[in-house]
Design an enzyme around this catalytic site. Structure first.
Site, mmCIF file in Angstrom:
data_model
loop_
_atom_site.group_PDB
_atom_site.id
_atom_site.type_symbol
_atom_site.label_atom_id
_atom_site.label_comp_id
_atom_site.label_asym_id
_atom_site.label_seq_id
_atom_site.Cartn_x
_atom_site.Cartn_y
_atom_site.Cartn_z
ATOM 1 N N TYR A 31 0.827 -1.212 0.000
ATOM 2 C CA TYR A 31 0.000 0.000 0.000
ATOM 3 C C TYR A 31 0.855 1.253 0.000
ATOM 4 C CZ TYR A 31 0.758 1.277 4.916
ATOM 5 O OH TYR A 31 1.310 1.691 6.102
ATOM 6 N N ARG A 50 7.563 4.073 -5.389
ATOM 7 C CA ARG A 50 7.774 3.196 -4.232
ATOM 8 C C ARG A 50 6.768 2.044 -4.245
ATOM 9 N NH1 ARG A 50 7.850 5.928 1.637
ATOM 10 N NH2 ARG A 50 5.619 5.926 1.291
ATOM 11 N N LYS A 149 6.484 -1.669 1.531
ATOM 12 C CA LYS A 149 5.384 -1.069 2.319
ATOM 13 C C LYS A 149 4.222 -2.049 2.228
ATOM 14 C CE LYS A 149 3.534 3.497 3.281
ATOM 15 N NZ LYS A 149 3.483 3.201 4.707
ATOM 16 N N GLU A 182 12.859 2.944 13.283
ATOM 17 C CA GLU A 182 11.833 3.927 12.897
ATOM 18 C C GLU A 182 10.598 3.759 13.762
ATOM 19 O OE1 GLU A 182 10.449 3.198 8.884
ATOM 20 O OE2 GLU A 182 10.509 1.034 9.179
#
Ligand code: PDD
Length: 297
Positions: A31, A50, A149, A182
């Site tokens: 996504y 991306r 992702k 992160e």
């Protein structure tokens, strides 16, 4: 509200996917989250690039090319009459029989959900938000590369649960070697002794699009930017800390665990420059053409 489901824009009540969708059964999919400012999808090319990289890393063939994805995104926004929006573009492996084999799924599922963007409270930017360092470690790159992702978000969900238990807004995950990685939905920066520091991609993180913009802006301002490996003690010793992502932009941090920080001048400056960059991007795109911005002829 209308949702794009496999080529059709339908009322949200009718926007359903099969219980046999491998996105639902196995978290098999990818996504992107995008933001729309004044009817323009910000950094759409970077987000789609991306998306295609994530697809390639999981061997998924996206059934639409970039241009058709842009059309689908804008048509969904237009159907919902949205000009400042949050956009979630999801592509799953698609419907198939039970079993992991991606070949069971002949047709990927493409979903676009758009909604009015709700700004974060201005108090968050004024006073900062709280962070904690999670026990949950970031996925090992050799297991699920954070550069994908993916819909497989349980790693991040577990860290978010820890944050909520401690009354923190966001959790920072360390990597397998205990270096900072992160947040669950964000990248982290801190400022110390004249240097702006952020974990390098080698720490096993998503290369956030906002992170990229912010490091460029900082360098243009003459700040020294250090992408490297840092420990939680480096973070505790920082003069200021902030997060970046598509929706928060540049979000100052008031505390990490029991360590507190002022909302500093670097976060304030970068937020201002980021907003200026957004405005310039939007004007640039609008100067190029009519309603469906950024499409090739
Ligand atoms: N999250 N790291 C992770 C794990 C993320 O999920 C995100 C984005 C980022 C920041 O990436 P970007 O600057 O490109 O938004 C870093 C989005 C906002 C989400 O999950 O909705």
């Amino acid at each position: 509200m209308y949702v794009y489901v496999n080529g059709k824009i339908v009322p949200s009540k009718e926007a359903v996917v099969s219980v046999f969708d491998h996105g639902f059964l196995y978290g098999d999919g990818i996504y992107e989250t995008l933001r729309v400012y004044d009817s323009v999808l910000f950094k759409i090319d970077e987000h789609l690039q991306r998306l295609f990289r994530s697809a390639s890393l999981i061997g998924l063939s996206i059934p639409l090319d970039t241009n058709h994805l842009k059309i689908a995104l804008y048509e969904t926004l237009i159907a919902n009459r949205l000009s400042n929006a949050y956009v979630r573009l999801t592509i799953s492996r698609g419907q198939g029989s039970l079993g992991l084999d991606p070949d069971f799924c002949p047709k990927p599922t493409v979903i676009i959900i758009t909604q009015e963007f709700k700004e974060y409270p201005e108090a968050y930017y004024k006073h900062g938000i709280r962070l904690m360092i999670a026990e949950t470690r970031r996925n090992l790159r050799e297991a699920i590369n954070p550069q994908i992702k993916s819909l497989n978000f349980l790693n991040n969900v577990l860290a978010k649960i820890e944050a909520k238990k401690q009354g923190a807004y966001e959790a920072i995950m360390l990597n397998e070697n205990a270096f900072l990685a992160e947040g669950t939905i964000s990248n982290i920066f801190f400022y110390k002794g004249g240097s702006l520091c952020t974990p390098s991609i080698d720490c096993g993180i998503l290369d956030g699009i906002t992170r990229g913009i912010v490091t460029d802006l900082a360098r243009q301002e003459g700040l020294s930017v250090h992408e490297g490996m840092f420990t939680k003690n480096d973070l505790y010793a920082a003069e200021e800390v902030f997060l970046t992502n598509t929706t928060m932009e540049v979000m100052p941090i008031s505390a990490v665990d029991s360590q507190t920080y002022p909302v500093g001048k670097i976060a304030r400056l970068l937020r201002k420059l980021y907003r200026r960059g957004v405005n310039a991007y939007v004007s640039g795109v609008k100067a190029e053409g009519p309603s469906l911005w950024g499409l090739e002829e």
